[in-house]
Design a protein around this motif. Structure first.
Motif, PDB file in Angstrom:
ATOM      1  N   HIS A   1      19.513 -24.448 -16.241  1.00  0.00           N
ATOM      2  CA  HIS A   1      20.699 -25.055 -15.606  1.00  0.00           C
ATOM      3  C   HIS A   1      20.623 -24.743 -13.926  1.00  0.00           C
ATOM      4  O   HIS A   1      21.595 -25.259 -13.433  1.00  0.00           O
ATOM      5  CB  HIS A   1      21.703 -24.703 -16.004  1.00  0.00           C
ATOM      6  CG  HIS A   1      22.136 -25.462 -17.464  1.00  0.00           C
ATOM      7  ND1 HIS A   1      21.507 -24.605 -18.811  1.00  0.00           N
ATOM      8  CD2 HIS A   1      22.301 -26.342 -18.237  1.00  0.00           C
ATOM      9  CE1 HIS A   1      21.605 -25.191 -20.007  1.00  0.00           C
ATOM     10  NE2 HIS A   1      22.233 -26.323 -19.564  1.00  0.00           N
ATOM     11  N   ARG A   2      19.616 -24.021 -13.460  1.00  0.00           N
ATOM     12  CA  ARG A   2      19.775 -23.708 -12.233  1.00  0.00           C
ATOM     13  C   ARG A   2      18.512 -24.001 -11.564  1.00  0.00           C
ATOM     14  O   ARG A   2      17.313 -24.118 -12.188  1.00  0.00           O
ATOM     15  CB  ARG A   2      20.437 -22.369 -11.839  1.00  0.00           C
ATOM     16  CG  ARG A   2      21.724 -22.029 -12.224  1.00  0.00           C
ATOM     17  CD  ARG A   2      22.775 -22.385 -11.483  1.00  0.00           C
ATOM     18  NE  ARG A   2      24.042 -22.120 -12.095  1.00  0.00           N
ATOM     19  CZ  ARG A   2      25.185 -22.467 -11.356  1.00  0.00           C
ATOM     20  NH1 ARG A   2      25.103 -23.347 -10.364  1.00  0.00           N
ATOM     21  NH2 ARG A   2      26.481 -22.003 -12.007  1.00  0.00           N
ATOM     22  N   ALA A   3      18.388 -23.709 -10.055  1.00  0.00           N
ATOM     23  CA  ALA A   3      16.732 -23.913  -9.481  1.00  0.00           C
ATOM     24  C   ALA A   3      16.481 -22.606  -9.169  1.00  0.00           C
ATOM     25  O   ALA A   3      16.191 -22.236  -8.016  1.00  0.00           O
ATOM     26  CB  ALA A   3      17.473 -24.689  -8.262  1.00  0.00           C
ATOM     27  N   HIS A   4      16.138 -21.883 -10.098  1.00  0.00           N
ATOM     28  CA  HIS A   4      15.364 -20.292 -10.114  1.00  0.00           C
ATOM     29  C   HIS A   4      14.304 -20.236 -11.173  1.00  0.00           C
ATOM     30  O   HIS A   4      14.889 -20.759 -12.256  1.00  0.00           O
ATOM     31  CB  HIS A   4      16.602 -19.396  -9.831  1.00  0.00           C
ATOM     32  CG  HIS A   4      17.430 -19.163 -11.107  1.00  0.00           C
ATOM     33  ND1 HIS A   4      16.921 -18.402 -12.237  1.00  0.00           N
ATOM     34  CD2 HIS A   4      18.897 -19.547 -11.164  1.00  0.00           C
ATOM     35  CE1 HIS A   4      18.013 -18.360 -13.073  1.00  0.00           C
ATOM     36  NE2 HIS A   4      19.024 -18.967 -12.375  1.00  0.00           N
ATOM     37  N   GLY A   5      13.644 -19.302 -11.049  1.00  0.00           N
ATOM     38  CA  GLY A   5      12.791 -18.962 -12.261  1.00  0.00           C
ATOM     39  C   GLY A   5      13.386 -17.612 -12.926  1.00  0.00           C
ATOM     40  O   GLY A   5      14.391 -17.053 -12.162  1.00  0.00           O
ATOM     41  N   PHE A   6      12.893 -17.239 -13.948  1.00  0.00           N
ATOM     42  CA  PHE A   6      13.122 -16.219 -14.701  1.00  0.00           C
ATOM     43  C   PHE A   6      12.066 -15.432 -15.182  1.00  0.00           C
ATOM     44  O   PHE A   6      11.200 -16.063 -15.877  1.00  0.00           O
ATOM     45  CB  PHE A   6      14.093 -16.633 -15.665  1.00  0.00           C
ATOM     46  CG  PHE A   6      14.923 -15.275 -16.611  1.00  0.00           C
ATOM     47  CD1 PHE A   6      15.637 -14.438 -16.185  1.00  0.00           C
ATOM     48  CD2 PHE A   6      14.287 -15.371 -18.030  1.00  0.00           C
ATOM     49  CE1 PHE A   6      16.021 -13.368 -16.675  1.00  0.00           C
ATOM     50  CE2 PHE A   6      14.891 -14.442 -18.705  1.00  0.00           C
ATOM     51  CZ  PHE A   6      15.667 -13.274 -18.173  1.00  0.00           C
ATOM     52  N   SER A   7      11.934 -14.208 -15.044  1.00  0.00           N
ATOM     53  CA  SER A   7      10.892 -13.387 -15.811  1.00  0.00           C
ATOM     54  C   SER A   7      11.540 -12.031 -16.609  1.00  0.00           C
ATOM     55  O   SER A   7      12.617 -11.523 -16.073  1.00  0.00           O
ATOM     56  CB  SER A   7       9.702 -13.068 -14.718  1.00  0.00           C
ATOM     57  OG  SER A   7      10.314 -12.125 -13.776  1.00  0.00           O
ATOM     58  N   VAL A   8      10.852 -11.858 -17.343  1.00  0.00           N
ATOM     59  CA  VAL A   8      11.203 -10.568 -18.092  1.00  0.00           C
ATOM     60  C   VAL A   8       9.918  -9.627 -18.391  1.00  0.00           C
ATOM     61  O   VAL A   8       8.998  -9.832 -18.569  1.00  0.00           O
ATOM     62  CB  VAL A   8      11.768 -10.962 -19.582  1.00  0.00           C
ATOM     63  CG1 VAL A   8      12.090  -9.629 -20.586  1.00  0.00           C
ATOM     64  CG2 VAL A   8      12.844 -11.815 -19.561  1.00  0.00           C
ATOM     65  N   LEU A   9      10.377  -8.249 -18.033  1.00  0.00           N
ATOM     66  CA  LEU A   9       9.256  -7.222 -18.329  1.00  0.00           C
ATOM     67  C   LEU A   9      10.026  -6.072 -18.981  1.00  0.00           C
ATOM     68  O   LEU A   9      11.005  -5.458 -18.831  1.00  0.00           O
ATOM     69  CB  LEU A   9       8.729  -6.573 -16.780  1.00  0.00           C
ATOM     70  CG  LEU A   9       7.938  -5.419 -16.928  1.00  0.00           C
ATOM     71  CD1 LEU A   9       6.406  -5.989 -17.722  1.00  0.00           C
ATOM     72  CD2 LEU A   9       7.774  -4.860 -15.577  1.00  0.00           C
ATOM     73  N   VAL A  10       9.195  -5.662 -20.363  1.00  0.00           N
ATOM     74  CA  VAL A  10       9.765  -4.661 -20.971  1.00  0.00           C
ATOM     75  C   VAL A  10       8.608  -3.717 -20.911  1.00  0.00           C
ATOM     76  O   VAL A  10       7.530  -3.863 -21.332  1.00  0.00           O
ATOM     77  CB  VAL A  10      10.027  -5.269 -22.605  1.00  0.00           C
ATOM     78  CG1 VAL A  10      10.710  -4.076 -23.210  1.00  0.00           C
ATOM     79  CG2 VAL A  10      10.975  -6.255 -22.470  1.00  0.00           C
ATOM     80  N   THR A  11       9.035  -2.405 -20.656  1.00  0.00           N
ATOM     81  CA  THR A  11       8.086  -1.289 -20.597  1.00  0.00           C
ATOM     82  C   THR A  11       8.582  -0.057 -21.487  1.00  0.00           C
ATOM     83  O   THR A  11       9.681  -0.087 -21.760  1.00  0.00           O
ATOM     84  CB  THR A  11       7.743  -0.697 -19.433  1.00  0.00           C
ATOM     85  OG1 THR A  11       9.112  -0.407 -18.493  1.00  0.00           O
ATOM     86  CG2 THR A  11       7.169  -1.835 -18.391  1.00  0.00           C
TER      87      THR A  11
END
Length: 179
Positions: free
Chosen positions: A65-75
């Motif tokens: 719903h917004r003009a941005h990317g999204f990323s997830v990092l699990v360590t």
């Protein structure tokens, strides 16, 4: 929610407005379900990776719903957090993701969960407009309770909260909980 559902059906299918309203209603329905689950204490038997999956789903929903990317990092090796700790970390992360999505004007929002042997760290970082040092240190603007709420939640579980932000440089919110 029911009123908005009724209004959504007045919009023609396939329009951008209808798609956005349907997406928002799906998020509202999800929040309602999560609230019911918390009341029923259904999280006690949840798998260890539930936190990352739930936050990933929430972040992706915001990015739609917004003009941005999204990323997830699990360590590290995912471990189940105590239910009360899980709930507070989840609430802090959601608030940080929501604030970044709504206010940062970022191109990218990153969520990191680090399950180190000595500590658990949650980090939400954006490359948006940031804010001044005074707001970062006090964490309060009139009529806004997000940053003070995050501080209170972190303190309640014995975690530290660090907010780093500079105008034009983005913001990082980091919560560290000793293992």
């Amino acid at each position: 929610i029911l009123s908005f559902h009724a209004h959504a059906h007045l919009l023609p299918k396939g329009t951008r407005e209808r798609a956005q309203l349907d997406g928002t209603l799906n998020l509202a329905d999800q929040l309602l379900i999560e609230g019911r689950d918390q009341i029923m204490d259904l999280r006690a038997s949840a798998p260890a990776d539930e936190l990352s999956l739930a936050l990933q789903q929430f972040g992706k929903g915001l990015a739609e719903h917004r003009a941005h990317g999204f990323s997830v990092l699990v360590t590290g090796e995912c471990r189940r957090l105590q239910p009360c700790v899980h709930d507070e970390i989840y609430a802090i992360a959601r608030e940080a993701l929501f604030n970044a999505s709504r206010y940062a004007e970022a191109a990218l929002i990153e969520l990191e969960l680090d399950y180190a042997p000595q500590a658990f760290t949650l980090r939400v970082r954006d490359n948006g407009r940031g804010f001044d040092e005074a707001l970062a240190s006090t964490g309060q603007r009139p009529g806004h309770w997000g940053l003070p709420g995050m501080r209170e939640r972190a303190a309640a579980i014995g975690a530290s909260l660090r907010i780093a932000s500079e105008p034009g440089q983005g913001t990082t919110i980091e919560v560290t909980l000793p293992g």
